[in-house]
Motif scaffolding. Structure first.
Motif, PDB file in Angstrom:
ATOM      1  N   LEU A  53       0.833  -1.220   0.000  1.00 17.54           N
ATOM      2  CA  LEU A  53       0.000   0.000   0.000  1.00 17.54           C
ATOM      3  C   LEU A  53       0.861   1.261   0.000  1.00 17.54           C
ATOM      4  O   LEU A  53       0.402   2.324  -0.414  1.00 17.54           O
ATOM      5  N   VAL A  54       2.126   1.147   0.458  1.00 17.79           N
ATOM      6  CA  VAL A  54       3.006   2.329   0.474  1.00 17.79           C
ATOM      7  C   VAL A  54       3.320   2.795  -0.950  1.00 17.79           C
ATOM      8  O   VAL A  54       2.990   3.937  -1.303  1.00 17.79           O
ATOM      9  N   SER A 140     -13.933  -4.416  -3.631  1.00 16.88           N
ATOM     10  CA  SER A 140     -12.592  -3.839  -3.536  1.00 16.88           C
ATOM     11  C   SER A 140     -12.000  -3.455  -4.873  1.00 16.88           C
ATOM     12  O   SER A 140     -11.144  -2.589  -4.945  1.00 16.88           O
ATOM     13  N   MET A 141     -12.413  -4.097  -5.930  1.00 19.27           N
ATOM     14  CA  MET A 141     -11.833  -3.804  -7.224  1.00 19.27           C
ATOM     15  C   MET A 141     -12.522  -2.616  -7.898  1.00 19.27           C
ATOM     16  O   MET A 141     -12.208  -2.263  -9.022  1.00 19.27           O
ATOM     17  N   THR A 163      -2.547   6.576 -19.481  1.00 18.51           N
ATOM     18  CA  THR A 163      -2.066   5.230 -19.149  1.00 18.51           C
ATOM     19  C   THR A 163      -2.032   5.071 -17.635  1.00 18.51           C
ATOM     20  O   THR A 163      -1.978   6.055 -16.897  1.00 18.51           O
ATOM     21  N   MET A 164      -2.071   3.814 -17.196  1.00 17.25           N
ATOM     22  CA  MET A 164      -1.986   3.539 -15.772  1.00 17.25           C
ATOM     23  C   MET A 164      -0.539   3.641 -15.329  1.00 17.25           C
ATOM     24  O   MET A 164       0.368   3.183 -16.009  1.00 17.25           O
ATOM     25  N   GLY A 165      -0.328   4.220 -14.155  1.00 14.12           N
ATOM     26  CA  GLY A 165       1.005   4.290 -13.582  1.00 14.12           C
ATOM     27  C   GLY A 165       1.346   3.017 -12.826  1.00 14.12           C
ATOM     28  O   GLY A 165       0.499   2.144 -12.668  1.00 14.12           O
ATOM     29  N   PRO A 166       2.608   2.903 -12.345  1.00 13.83           N
ATOM     30  CA  PRO A 166       3.024   1.685 -11.638  1.00 13.83           C
ATOM     31  C   PRO A 166       2.243   1.431 -10.358  1.00 13.83           C
ATOM     32  O   PRO A 166       2.141   0.284  -9.910  1.00 13.83           O
ATOM     33  N   PHE A 171      -1.407  -1.379  -6.110  1.00 13.75           N
ATOM     34  CA  PHE A 171      -2.722  -1.271  -5.484  1.00 13.75           C
ATOM     35  C   PHE A 171      -3.527  -2.551  -5.686  1.00 13.75           C
ATOM     36  O   PHE A 171      -4.107  -3.089  -4.739  1.00 13.75           O
ATOM     37  N   GLY A 172      -3.532  -3.053  -6.918  1.00 11.91           N
ATOM     38  CA  GLY A 172      -4.266  -4.293  -7.206  1.00 11.91           C
ATOM     39  C   GLY A 172      -3.740  -5.456  -6.385  1.00 11.91           C
ATOM     40  O   GLY A 172      -4.511  -6.229  -5.810  1.00 11.91           O
TER      41      GLY A 172
END
Ligand code: ZN
Length: 203
Positions: A53-54, A140-141, A163-166, A171-172
């Motif tokens: 989560l960090v 949760s998703m 675009t999605m970041g790292p 998170f997933g």
């Protein structure tokens, strides 16, 4: 009627007396009074999800190219910029991606610590908390769903590239690990502090 030798089978939910080899009389699954290594697995998944989560909150979760300039957003800065335009959507994203994961981790931490310290108070409350966390798991998703929905909508009008970041990956993974931590916890362990002389039930 109270019989000490009755055991429930977690595979077929038959309650009966185990056969000579300690298996379920109906489906032959080996029976245990408590799920094996339940606490260790639940702790491991929870600690891993806290660690993940960090980066999930510190790294960018979305990268937007707009008019040639690159803009990166973390979960929190994304919610802040959403909040300036659309407060209800910002609230949904805030609840799904910050509030719910944080509360789930906190509840699981409380439950596992209460088992560790053999806490006897508030058993009903703790069972309710576990049920709530279990129920919330299926939503949760939602946040990743919101992100991918936004992505497909934004990409359609070619104004900006998204675009999605790292952080999305972290998170997933954290969400899945929290669900596994809930799933692996044998709720019967919460009762064991009340029983005397049952130390052999925990592994
Ligand atoms: Zn069975």
């Amino acid at each position: 009627m109270a019989r000490d030798d009755l055991q429930v089978c977690l595979n077929c939910h038959n309650t009966g007396v185990p056969d000579a080899r300690g298996r379920c009389p109906r489906c032959h699954t080996p029976l245990d009074f408590r799920r094996r290594h339940s606490l260790q697995k639940s702790w491991a998944a929870l600690v891993a999800s806290i660690v993940l989560l960090v980066p999930a909150n510190l790294m960018p979760i979305s990268i937007v190219y707009l008019n040639g300039s690159r803009r990166e957003d973390t979960i929190f800065s994304g919610i802040v910029s959403l909040g300036s335009g659309n407060i209800p959507i910002a609230a949904v994203v805030f609840i799904a991606s910050i509030l719910v994961p944080f509360i789930k981790v906190l509840v699981m931490l409380t439950l596992l610590l209460s088992i560790y310290f053999r806490c006897e108070q508030g058993l009903k409350t703790r069972i309710r908390l576990l049920r709530v966390v279990n129920w919330v798991g299926r939503w949760s998703m939602l946040d990743l769903f919101v992100i991918s929905l936004t992505m497909s909508l934004v990409n359609r009008d070619q104004l900006m590239a998204f675009t999605m970041g790292p952080a999305a990956l972290f998170f997933g993974a954290a969400v899945i690990l929290t669900i596994m931590s809930v799933e692996w916890l044998d709720s019967r362990l919460l009762w064991d502090a009340h029983a005397t002389g049952n130390a052999h039930y925990t592994d």
